[in-house]
Design an enzyme around this catalytic site. Sequence first.
Site, mmCIF file in Angstrom:
data_model
loop_
_atom_site.group_PDB
_atom_site.id
_atom_site.type_symbol
_atom_site.label_atom_id
_atom_site.label_comp_id
_atom_site.label_asym_id
_atom_site.label_seq_id
_atom_site.Cartn_x
_atom_site.Cartn_y
_atom_site.Cartn_z
ATOM 1 N N SER A 153 -28.594 -117.247 72.485
ATOM 2 C CA SER A 153 -28.213 -117.404 71.079
ATOM 3 C C SER A 153 -29.505 -117.495 70.275
ATOM 4 O O SER A 153 -30.567 -117.835 70.824
ATOM 5 C CB SER A 153 -27.421 -118.709 70.915
ATOM 6 N N TYR A 184 -25.538 -127.859 72.239
ATOM 7 C CA TYR A 184 -25.531 -126.385 72.280
ATOM 8 C C TYR A 184 -26.958 -125.842 72.220
ATOM 9 O O TYR A 184 -27.341 -124.966 72.998
ATOM 10 C CB TYR A 184 -24.710 -125.875 71.091
HETATM 11 P P1 NAD Z 1 -15.218 -117.182 72.468
HETATM 12 O O1 NAD Z 1 -14.701 -118.547 72.233
HETATM 13 O O2 NAD Z 1 -14.571 -116.034 71.791
HETATM 14 O O3 NAD Z 1 -15.259 -116.876 74.023
HETATM 15 C C1 NAD Z 1 -15.668 -117.840 74.943
HETATM 16 C C2 NAD Z 1 -15.155 -117.441 76.310
HETATM 17 O O4 NAD Z 1 -15.543 -118.443 77.252
HETATM 18 C C3 NAD Z 1 -13.625 -117.362 76.376
HETATM 19 O O5 NAD Z 1 -13.243 -116.302 77.222
HETATM 20 C C4 NAD Z 1 -13.255 -118.703 77.004
HETATM 21 O O6 NAD Z 1 -12.001 -118.687 77.677
HETATM 22 C C5 NAD Z 1 -14.399 -118.854 77.962
HETATM 23 N N1 NAD Z 1 -14.570 -120.206 78.460
HETATM 24 C C6 NAD Z 1 -14.725 -121.354 77.752
HETATM 25 N N2 NAD Z 1 -14.815 -122.403 78.585
HETATM 26 C C7 NAD Z 1 -14.737 -121.896 79.841
HETATM 27 C C8 NAD Z 1 -14.775 -122.462 81.137
HETATM 28 N N3 NAD Z 1 -14.906 -123.786 81.321
HETATM 29 N N4 NAD Z 1 -14.646 -121.657 82.200
HETATM 30 C C9 NAD Z 1 -14.493 -120.310 82.041
HETATM 31 N N5 NAD Z 1 -14.455 -119.710 80.847
HETATM 32 C C10 NAD Z 1 -14.574 -120.505 79.770
HETATM 33 O O7 NAD Z 1 -16.766 -117.256 72.112
HETATM 34 P P2 NAD Z 1 -17.894 -116.140 71.850
HETATM 35 O O8 NAD Z 1 -18.352 -116.313 70.458
HETATM 36 O O9 NAD Z 1 -17.471 -114.810 72.336
HETATM 37 O O10 NAD Z 1 -19.038 -116.738 72.785
HETATM 38 C C11 NAD Z 1 -19.460 -116.138 73.970
HETATM 39 C C12 NAD Z 1 -20.887 -116.553 74.236
HETATM 40 O O11 NAD Z 1 -21.711 -116.086 73.172
HETATM 41 C C13 NAD Z 1 -21.104 -118.067 74.320
HETATM 42 O O12 NAD Z 1 -22.034 -118.368 75.329
HETATM 43 C C14 NAD Z 1 -21.699 -118.382 72.965
HETATM 44 O O13 NAD Z 1 -22.484 -119.545 72.985
HETATM 45 C C15 NAD Z 1 -22.517 -117.148 72.719
HETATM 46 N N6 NAD Z 1 -22.887 -116.894 71.334
HETATM 47 C C16 NAD Z 1 -21.928 -116.730 70.387
HETATM 48 C C17 NAD Z 1 -22.308 -116.492 69.073
HETATM 49 C C18 NAD Z 1 -21.322 -116.300 67.982
HETATM 50 O O14 NAD Z 1 -21.722 -116.327 66.824
HETATM 51 N N7 NAD Z 1 -20.051 -116.085 68.283
HETATM 52 C C19 NAD Z 1 -23.662 -116.427 68.749
HETATM 53 C C20 NAD Z 1 -24.612 -116.607 69.726
HETATM 54 C C21 NAD Z 1 -24.203 -116.837 71.023
#
Ligand code: NAD
Length: 261
Positions: free
Chosen positions: A143, A156
């Site tokens: 991130s 985080y």
């Molecule tokens: P999201 O909530 O859409 O997806 C998260 C996924 O993780 C889902 O499939 C959920 O079921 C799964 N998950 C959560 N807890 C879990 C567990 N204990 N075991 C197995 N699966 C689990 O979120 P996203 O925005 O797609 O995030 C995905 C990654 O990207 C994360 O690591 C997040 O930190 C990172 N990220 C997101 C953003 C953003 O702006 N959305 C920015 C930077 C980084």
Amino acid sequence: MALTSKTALVTGSTSGIGLAYARAFAAEGANVVINGFGEASAIEAERQRIESEFGVKAIYSAADMAKPDEIAAMVKLAEDTFGALDILVNNAGVQFVSPVDELPIEKWDQIIAINLSSAFHAMRAAIPGMRTRGWGRIISTASAHSLVASPFKSAYVAAKHGIAGLTKTVALELATHKITVNCISPGYVWTPLVEAQIPNTMRIRNMTKEQVIADVMLAGQPTKEFVTSEQVAALAVFLCQDAAAQITGANLSMDGGWTAA
Ligand code: NAD
């Protein structure tokens, strides 16, 4: 079809960025293991959609990324089903917005377990097979918060900085084995994870939803646009190709200029 005959496992791929990775790998011919939480029927529908749309095999693991033994079993399932695990994407992640002194201890533990330790456990399980076969790609979704901080996101930010350090260390350990290890650092991507943190941020900062989007989320993102999940996934596909064989130990930003400022 750059990834035909490869197998990719994407943690947290029932939603958001993870689902985009799984679909992008499948579109390039890889068999995929999807993982994450959600309604069983919706996950099964998505699994079938990947198979029918892209003509690959997709399986689902319900492993909880907070549980090391379930992570090891998920990697074994991939290897047993497809004969190899070639591409590991550590992507599952959760968020909780709170002042540090009000952050519940169990939330700290949960975020460190899912956002950081799960990547260690998955790498630990997947690397021996990759090393034996002499090829591998490990990608983690870090991130912009692996490079800079924002208030109220202590666990985080700590976990994401940890992912950046883990990536560099493991890249050095595997450098001569044709296994690359990188992380991608998106800025704000419009996904359920981002949408879910709006109510708490509205409360803590006393803002409307529109103010949170404009003045908190996109304030630091110079392009004033959200990154898309598909853009992140396209970079991951590139990292799996021969053209990217010398990219390792990198933390690749895709943040609309956020961390350039
Ligand atoms: P999201 O909530 O859409 O997806 C998260 C996924 O993780 C889902 O499939 C959920 O079921 C799964 N998950 C959560 N807890 C879990 C567990 N204990 N075991 C197995 N699966 C689990 O979120 P996203 O925005 O797609 O995030 C995905 C990654 O990207 C994360 O690591 C997040 O930190 C990172 N990220 C997101 C953003 C953003 O702006 N959305 C920015 C930077 C980084």
